[in-house]
Scaffold this active site. Structure first.
Site, PDB file in Angstrom:
ATOM      1  N   LYS A  80       0.859  -1.176   0.000  1.00 16.33           N
ATOM      2  CA  LYS A  80       0.000   0.000   0.000  1.00 16.33           C
ATOM      3  C   LYS A  80       0.902   1.235   0.000  1.00 16.33           C
ATOM      4  CE  LYS A  80      -3.881   1.897   2.741  1.00 16.33           C
ATOM      5  NZ  LYS A  80      -4.691   1.665   3.968  1.00 16.33           N
ATOM      6  N   SER A 155      -9.649   2.118   3.061  1.00 12.34           N
ATOM      7  CA  SER A 155      -8.808   2.857   2.154  1.00 12.34           C
ATOM      8  C   SER A 155      -7.907   1.975   1.283  1.00 12.34           C
ATOM      9  CB  SER A 155      -7.913   3.824   2.941  1.00 12.34           C
ATOM     10  OG  SER A 155      -7.049   3.118   3.806  1.00 12.34           O
ATOM     11  N   SER A 179      -9.519  -0.493   7.158  1.00  7.92           N
ATOM     12  CA  SER A 179      -9.016  -0.369   5.779  1.00  7.92           C
ATOM     13  C   SER A 179      -8.343  -1.596   5.188  1.00  7.92           C
ATOM     14  CB  SER A 179      -8.049   0.802   5.683  1.00  7.92           C
ATOM     15  OG  SER A 179      -8.779   1.993   5.670  1.00  7.92           O
TER      16      SER A 179
HETATM   17  N1  GLN Z   1     -12.683   3.952   6.452  1.00  6.97           N
HETATM   18  C1  GLN Z   1     -12.126   4.379   7.698  1.00  6.97           C
HETATM   19  C2  GLN Z   1     -11.822   5.839   7.652  1.00  6.97           C
HETATM   20  O1  GLN Z   1     -12.165   6.446   6.698  1.00  6.97           O
HETATM   21  C3  GLN Z   1     -10.925   3.560   8.022  1.00  6.97           C
HETATM   22  C4  GLN Z   1      -9.691   4.037   7.391  1.00  6.97           C
HETATM   23  C5  GLN Z   1      -8.520   3.168   7.680  1.00  6.97           C
HETATM   24  O2  GLN Z   1      -8.634   2.108   8.298  1.00  6.97           O
HETATM   25  N2  GLN Z   1      -7.364   3.640   7.283  1.00  6.97           N
HETATM   26  O3  GLN Z   1     -11.268   6.396   8.544  1.00  6.97           O
END
Ligand code: GLN
Length: 501
Positions: A80, A155, A179
């Site tokens: 990532k 994400s 994410s």
């Molecule tokens: N979707 C969650 C957020 O927007 C989690 C993001 C993540 O785990 N990096 O914060």
């Protein structure tokens, strides 16, 4: 598609070890598929053909010379794009970092290199890991290989899509509120968030430091176990790193796979994580897997964690507070782009403001503003302070139910993959995707998503397993059982049939 690409990382490792294939051949096949499919799904932001093939050739030579190698030596992996790897651009899918190339490796990258695993490139994500759909990437969204009109989750949508589309057998993600797991759920991949501190965060560009964890993205539970054994374990460079060994996860997983059961297993179904707001098909798949666990000898108990109802609210105060602090370093002075203001005198403050205005996207700005507000003197107690108290209550709920059961289970995400644009105008609707994944981050406990069904529309569904802190091994055992019950969901991805032209 080259037959090799449908195989799991551990199967490929066997072929490499026996000399039936070389890493150059395998890595080349991944790179060719990435070149062919990436224009279609935008899973990668950077591809390092030369570096990956050089690493592959090196490991092949060492194997030929009879050197004893790591189990996953020669198996390619993607990162990532919020993990630094020397020489490769790292963008966090933001414009603000420009063409910055980090001068050092994250600890997970050091360990991957030491294991002899070629790094094929960096994957797309929501900007600075903020989002649930990869639509907040400054470089365009990643498309879901199950249905290109739908989001791949976020994400970490790029890592999930790359693995789901058989571009690479393994990837790393980061999980602050889901994410790794939510993209896993909507792309039919396996994703795990280890116990907080079990994998080093050194070299992971911080979003919310008390919540962030790096973890594996794979197509099988055994592969996730094997990759975690590579990246996990104590790291003196991360002050929150746990001083304990990773555990023999692969052995534990293969024992369950052979036995088809986990002895004496007690499973808690969390009442608050499987009711209102979940799609019928998601709930039906969940119930059917729980029944499968029961049939495999597990004791099923319904448990209640009342404070989980406030987890999302607490997360959206604590996380932005940490975001506002962590992202203060992107100021146009140290890394990335620098924008000089045209309408006001050039001062340090005006350069910072112009750079941040031009460099950050809307979602990042929204969270920085929110975080700055909740930390401000007049509001600290009302918001940040209260959220920290809720965090403690959530930890207590976990501690209480883990006296009764070994693991908790729930659907990973409330719905299957939604369509692009469906939630971009409504941040709250987007945030609700993480309703089931966030409690684990707030408590630092390990949690993982395993694909357990395909919907009538042909979209994958994920099943979440949450274990007590330090009990990652138990989580993997249950995950393997779920995979055994569910069959090869990842293998059913339509991208397997895509022509590479
Ligand atoms: N979707 C969650 C957020 O927007 C989690 C993001 C993540 O785990 N990096 O914060």
């Amino acid at each position: 598609m080259n037959d090799l690409l449908a195989k799991s990382a551990l199967e490929l490792a066997d072929l490499l070890a026996s000399g039936e294939i070389t890493s150059v051949e395998l890595t080349g096949a991944c790179l060719d598929r990435i070149d062919a499919l990436n224009p279609r799904i935008n899973a990668f932001l950077h591809v390092d053909r030369e570096g990956a093939l050089a690493a592959a050739a090196d490991v092949d030579a060492r194997r030929a010379a009879g050197e004893e190698l790591h189990r996953l030596a020669g198996v390619p992996i993607a990162l990532k794009d919020n993990m630094v790897a020397r020489g490769m651009p790292t963008t966090c899918a933001s414009k603000i970092l420009g063409d910055w190339r980090p001068p050092y490796d994250a600890t997970v990258v050091t360990r991957i290199r030491e294991a002899g695993m070629p790094i094929v490139g960096k994957t797309n994500m929501d900007e600075f890991a903020m989002g649930s759909s990869t639509e907040h990437s400054a470089f365009g969204p990643t498309l879901n290989p199950w249905d290109v009109e739908r989001i791949p989750g976020g994400s970490g949508g790029g890592s999930a899509a790359a693995v789901a589309a058989f571009m690479v057998p393994l990837a790393l993600g980061s999980d602050t509120g889901g994410s790794i797991r939510q993209p896993g759920s909507v792309t039919g991949t396996v994703g795990a968030k280890p116990t907080y501190g079990a994998v080093s965060r050194y070299g992971l560009i911080a979003m919310a430091s008390s919540l962030d964890q790096i973890g594996p993205v794979t197509r099988t539970v055994a592969d996730a176990a094997a990759l975690t054994e590579v990246i996990g374990g104590h790291d003196p460079l991360d002050s929150t790193s746990l001083d304990e060994p990773v555990g023999a996860l692969v052995d534990a997983v293969s024992a369950v796979s052979a036995a088809g059961r986990v002895e004496g297993l007690r499973v808690g179904v969390v009442k608050e994580l499987s009711g209102e707001g979940y799609q019928d098909e998601v709930l039906a798949a969940f119930t059917s897997t729980v029944e499968g666990l029961r049939a495999a000898g597990a004791e099923i108990v319904e448990v209640s964690c009342p404070s989980f109802d406030y987890a999302l609210a607490a997360y959206y105060l604590i996380m932005p507070a940490e975001v506002s602090s962590n992202l203060a370093r992107f100021d146009g002075m140290r890394y990335g782009i620098r924008v000089e203001p045209t309408d006001v005198p050039v001062t340090a403050a005006s350069v910072m403001a112009a750079t941040r205005e031009a460099g950050f996207g809307d979602e990042v700005k929204r969270r920085i503003i929110l975080g700055t507000h909740v930390l401000s003197a007049g509001y600290f107690d009302a918001y940040y302070g209260s959220a920290q108290k809720v965090r403690t209550l959530i930890q207590r709920d976990f501690a209480r139910v883990f006296d009764e059961v070994d693991v908790l289970v729930s659907p990973t995400a409330p719905t299957t993959a939604f369509r692009f644009g469906e939630k971009t105008d409504d941040p709250m609707a987007m945030y609700l995707n993480d309703i089931a994944t966030i409690p684990a981050n707030l408590a630092g406990v390990p949690a993982m998503s395993v694909p357990n069904a395909v919907s009538a529309e042909g979209l994958p569904i994920g099943f979440q397993i949450i274990a007590p802190a330090h009990a990652d091994l138990r989580m993997y055992e249950v995950a393997q059982l779920v995979e055994t019950l569910s069959g090869d969901v990842a293998g059913a991805c339509p991208a397997a049939q895509w022509e590479e032209k």
